[in-house]
Scaffold this active site. Structure first.
Site, short mmCIF file in Angstrom:
data_model
loop_
_atom_site.label_atom_id
_atom_site.label_comp_id
_atom_site.label_asym_id
_atom_site.label_seq_id
_atom_site.Cartn_x
_atom_site.Cartn_y
_atom_site.Cartn_z
N SER A 24 0.87 -1.28 0.04
CA SER A 24 0.07 0.04 -0.09
C SER A 24 0.83 1.39 -0.12
O SER A 24 0.61 2.21 -0.79
CB SER A 24 -1.04 0.08 1.15
OG SER A 24 -1.87 -1.13 1.20
N GLY A 96 -5.06 -3.43 -7.35
CA GLY A 96 -6.35 -2.42 -7.23
C GLY A 96 -5.78 -1.01 -7.00
O GLY A 96 -6.44 -0.05 -7.90
N ARG A 124 -13.30 -6.27 -11.20
CA ARG A 124 -13.65 -5.68 -9.80
C ARG A 124 -14.13 -4.21 -9.92
O ARG A 124 -14.19 -3.53 -11.09
CB ARG A 124 -12.12 -5.54 -9.25
CG ARG A 124 -11.48 -6.74 -8.91
CD ARG A 124 -10.12 -6.82 -8.18
NE ARG A 124 -10.11 -5.95 -7.20
CZ ARG A 124 -8.88 -5.70 -6.33
NH1 ARG A 124 -7.72 -6.12 -6.88
NH2 ARG A 124 -8.85 -5.23 -5.26
N ASP A 317 -8.06 -7.26 4.99
CA ASP A 317 -7.12 -7.95 4.31
C ASP A 317 -6.69 -9.24 5.28
O ASP A 317 -6.18 -10.28 4.96
CB ASP A 317 -5.91 -7.35 3.87
CG ASP A 317 -6.12 -6.55 2.58
OD1 ASP A 317 -7.02 -6.69 2.05
OD2 ASP A 317 -5.24 -5.70 2.16
N ARG A 348 -13.86 -13.40 -1.43
CA ARG A 348 -12.99 -14.10 -0.35
C ARG A 348 -13.91 -14.34 0.57
O ARG A 348 -13.67 -15.55 1.27
CB ARG A 348 -12.29 -12.66 0.11
CG ARG A 348 -10.86 -12.43 -0.74
CD ARG A 348 -10.25 -11.30 -0.35
NE ARG A 348 -8.88 -11.26 -0.93
CZ ARG A 348 -7.90 -10.36 -0.79
NH1 ARG A 348 -8.22 -9.16 -0.14
NH2 ARG A 348 -7.01 -10.34 -1.42
N ARG A 389 -3.89 -13.60 -1.03
CA ARG A 389 -3.95 -13.85 0.27
C ARG A 389 -4.82 -15.29 0.81
O ARG A 389 -4.56 -15.53 1.96
CB ARG A 389 -4.89 -12.43 1.05
CG ARG A 389 -4.23 -11.21 0.70
CD ARG A 389 -4.56 -10.31 1.69
NE ARG A 389 -3.76 -8.85 1.13
CZ ARG A 389 -2.63 -8.85 1.62
NH1 ARG A 389 -1.94 -9.57 2.23
NH2 ARG A 389 -2.10 -7.56 1.23
N LYS A 414 1.86 -11.62 -6.35
CA LYS A 414 1.22 -10.47 -6.58
C LYS A 414 1.83 -9.37 -5.21
O LYS A 414 2.09 -8.15 -5.51
CB LYS A 414 -0.05 -10.63 -6.30
CG LYS A 414 -1.00 -9.19 -6.31
CD LYS A 414 -2.40 -9.71 -6.37
CE LYS A 414 -3.33 -8.41 -5.83
NZ LYS A 414 -3.44 -7.49 -7.29
#
Length: 431
Positions: A24, A96, A124, A317, A348, A389, A414
């Site tokens: 991030s 994203g 997305r 997350d 998810r 994740r 990723k």
């Protein structure tokens, strides 16, 4: 490596781990350096699929990007609010942050760009951000579906609009994208939120970093943010924090095994929302200690964890991580405030429920929450849905239960390219 076969710890581990830089913060720093006047040096950069896509996009746009991967450094010559290339074809991959931040940058710059993305990113959410950009005079042409990738940015018309309405229920990245790129609005930019979601830990990271790069802004109330008029960013040297999201997988491993994990340079004053996950683990029976080197977490003896009720909206997350840890608790765990994660790299919540049931663990999936009832874990091959994740979180279960195999572990490139290499060095792999 198509599959990664796990083996439980033979004894509680004592781990000392160094994780990569924050995804991030890395992608925000790349954007801010490009929009600054002059040369910025970024240290502690994460090198992953997402960050490489971002760097490549900047190079496509004509920026000088000097990459020193072994030193985890990137040097960027910024051009302020004037992009070097006014026309270009830009690929944003599955990231994203890259998709939302670069779209706002390109759109507000007034140039003409073809923007494409991966199949995953095409599915997305983008509509709220694109609608807000349209309010600011940007014109789009959609190549496949309205308000989704791929699309053409066809310039920006003159407009008196300096205030937009925005819904961030599906992603707070929409708000960060507009704030970070607010310098393209010389009269200032006011953003009024219209939705119900108030989880904005990542927005606070954006605001803090904007100020560190020299841009003044303010939050007028709970729903209104404002970038002040005539702002610009200043080039600087910037140190990127380690990725707390990545650290949490090792804390999860310690929690379920009754072991210890110290992650270097992770501290309680981190700006990253996932630091709050440690509080959840404490409620489950873990102990954390702040040391000069970083935070050390010790799991309860023999991994005897307690079930919890946890609103994960500010650290969503880690929903999958908590789900994996909750399998070994002594009572059910209820995870709430996470409906928006259905529209991330995968659905998810559906993925968690499907894979837990594959393991024989009972759970109740709802629209924005999930309830997990601990039970005996049976061997299974865990599907990861091309979602980094899911792969990393469900590896935690294999640290305690035998017969767990992670399918397509390389999807974690990723954000954390060598995660499973580290597990191999921890003697968790059989092959």
């Amino acid at each position: 490596m198509d599959k990664f076969r796990m083996a439980p710890f033979s004894q509680p581990p004592d781990m000392r781990i160094t994780v990569p830089g924050s995804k991030s913060i890395t992608n925000r720093a790349l954007l801010l350096a490009a929009l600054s006047e002059g040369r910025s040096l970024l240290k502690g950069v994460l090198f992953s699929e997402d960050s490489r896509v971002f760097m490549k996009a900047l190079q496509t746009l004509g920026y000088s990007v000097e990459i020193r991967e072994e030193q985890a450094e990137v040097e960027i010559l910024g051009h302020g609010d004037s992009l070097p290339e006014k026309k270009a074809a830009v690929y944003v991959g599955s990231a994203g942050t890259a998709a939302r931040f670069l779209t706002a940058m390109l759109a507000l710059s007034g140039g003409q760009y073809e923007v494409t993305a991966s199949e995953q990113m095409k599915a997305r959410p983008m509509r709220p951000l694109l609608c807000a950009l349209e309010q600011l005079g940007v014109r789009f042409e959609y190549r496949e579906r309205p308000y989704a990738f791929p699309f053409a940015i066809c310039g920006r018309e003159e407009t008196d609009c300096s205030e937009v309405s925005l819904n961030i229920d599906e992603s707070s990245q929409f708000l960060s994208a507009l704030l970070l790129n607010g310098i393209f609005c010389p009269e200032g930019l006011r953003i009024r939120l219209t939705g119900r979601r108030n989880a904005r830990a990542y927005v606070e990271i954006s605001m803090k970093m904007m100020e560190e790069f020299g841009c003044r802004m303010r939050q007028l109330d709970e729903q209104v943010y404002e970038v002040l008029p005539a702002q610009s960013y200043r080039a600087r040297e910037y140190q990127i924090e380690p990725d707390v999201s990545a650290a949490c997988y090792f804390y999860g491993l310690a929690a379920v095994s009754g072991g210890r994990a110290l992650v270097s340079h992770v501290h309680t004053d981190s700006t990253q929302g996932d630091i709050q996950f440690l509080k959840v683990l404490e409620k489950m029976g873990c102990v954390t200690e702040e040391e000069p080197e970083g935070i050390r977490l010790t799991g309860p003896e023999k991994g005897r964890l307690c079930g919890v009720e946890a609103d994960m909206s500010n650290c969503s997350d880690q929903t999958m991580t908590l789900a994996a840890v909750a399998v070994f608790a002594n009572s059910p765990t209820e995870i709430t405030g996470v409906g928006h994660i259905r529209k991330q790299e995968s659905d998810r919540l559906r993925g968690i429920a499907t894979e837990l049931r594959r393991l024989g663990v009972s759970c109740e999936e709802r629209a924005d929450s999930i309830r997990i009832v601990p039970g005996e874990v049976r061997p299974a091959v865990i599907q990861t849905y091309e979602d980094h994740r899911m792969a990393m979180a469900f590896s935690i279960i294999g640290a305690r239960a035998p017969g767990i195999v992670i399918d397509n572990p390389l999807c974690c490139r990723k954000t954390f390219e060598n995660y499973f290499d580290i597990l191999t060095n921890l003697d968790l792999s059989l092959e």
